[in-house]
Design an enzyme around this catalytic site. Sequence first.
Site, short mmCIF file in Angstrom:
data_model
loop_
_atom_site.label_atom_id
_atom_site.label_comp_id
_atom_site.label_asym_id
_atom_site.label_seq_id
_atom_site.Cartn_x
_atom_site.Cartn_y
_atom_site.Cartn_z
N LYS A 112 -51.81 9.83 5.37
CA LYS A 112 -53.17 9.76 5.92
C LYS A 112 -53.33 10.58 7.19
O LYS A 112 -54.28 11.36 7.34
CB LYS A 112 -53.55 8.30 6.24
CG LYS A 112 -53.61 7.39 5.04
CD LYS A 112 -54.11 6.01 5.41
CE LYS A 112 -53.21 5.26 6.37
NZ LYS A 112 -51.87 4.99 5.80
N ASN A 135 -57.85 5.59 12.32
CA ASN A 135 -56.47 5.13 12.47
C ASN A 135 -55.56 6.18 13.09
O ASN A 135 -54.45 5.88 13.51
CB ASN A 135 -55.94 4.71 11.10
CG ASN A 135 -54.68 3.88 11.19
OD1 ASN A 135 -54.65 2.86 11.85
ND2 ASN A 135 -53.64 4.32 10.50
N HIS A 182 -47.55 -3.22 3.37
CA HIS A 182 -48.27 -4.27 4.11
C HIS A 182 -48.47 -5.54 3.29
O HIS A 182 -49.47 -6.25 3.46
CB HIS A 182 -49.62 -3.75 4.62
CG HIS A 182 -49.52 -2.62 5.58
ND1 HIS A 182 -48.83 -2.72 6.77
CD2 HIS A 182 -50.01 -1.35 5.53
CE1 HIS A 182 -48.91 -1.56 7.41
NE2 HIS A 182 -49.60 -0.72 6.68
#
Length: 414
Positions: A112, A135, A182
């Site tokens: 990302k 982010n 996660h």
Amino acid sequence: MAPIPDRVVVVGLARSGRAAAAALRAHGSDVVAYDADAAVDVVGIDAEIRLGDWDDALLDDSGLVVKSPGVPEESPPVAAARARGIPVASEIELGARLLANPIIGITGTNGKTTTTALLGAIFAAAGAPAEVAGNIGRPLTSLVGAVDEDAWIVCELSSFQLEDVDTLRPRIAVLLNLEPDHIDRHGSFEAYRAAKLRIFENQGPGDVAVVPRGFAPLPGRAARVEFCADDPLPAEPRIPGAHNRENAAAAVAAARAAGIGEGAIAAALRAFPGVEHRIEEVAVVDGVRYVNDSKATNVAAALRALASFPGARLHVVLGGLGKRESYAPLAAALGPEDRAYLIGDAAGDIAAALEAASVRFTHEGALEAAIAAARRAAAPGDVVLLSPACASFDQFTSFEQRGEEFRRLVQNLQ
């Protein structure tokens, strides 16, 4: 734009929460700023500040709770808001409501930050106004009142940021890949996947969804554009690795959808050096390359790093705070000449996988000891690679701090 209530509670007062509080105050809302950490820095926050133990009375007369990405769903403020029927929004959702700019949203398990930064470089090469946020380190709400409405916003979006969106509608939404990560936060891969795919749910026919070739059907109604690592590109990317060529293919697809010309795309691909803490060569000491991949906080990311050095003997520093993943694929990717140096809470679980695959390893406990051991064992032509496959929060405050410590230790070797 969805209306913003007169009174809003902001939960979590690190970078995202501070930006959200400032944007809300500029909008004219009264803000209650809360953090469970009584020692958090609140200097400069223009709001009613509450720290420490949570009090449900803070929700009285509030019409919205804005939570920072690090705040889990089960936290007392979020649970209390849900019980009262008060909407809960991520800081990203708030930014989407307050900004009229076209957004390129980028999500996925890995790549990302690299893809977001590369897209920012492509826009810069084209001379097209764009801001990079999300982010990647700059809160989306920090752009409220600070950016021209015609500028594109290239926004990196994590699953934590996407799990509480409602009106977010990227003009172009990019999913790079989807692999288990996660699970400790989301509870299951299915819940993690659902959070990621929310990036597409509000897109309409005039929008574009960029996805890996052959990916499953998506929510939303956007035009679908697919990419693959072997796509023809206007130039070969400067950054190494098959995974980075795949990231570049996704960035090129998004840039084309935004109307960026081939010349600017090619120039950026040739010039973009990559991002810090992601397969970042720090130094060559006595013929040994030292590479900082601290951003590899899951097994899939570490596997990409291991594949980036074909033919080289690897000395890999592994470990940290685990995410309930299997380390068997990591062990299978290491050869008989490679060696691992284990640190952090997950060292025992990683050791079990390495032992089953007959991979050589030693328990070193801390990063400094691991680097010292790797230096003693490495020979010219070898690579010492920090690619932990784990989060950093057992021994460091962030993957950035872990990478910076690696840099410091390597520089001391010189």
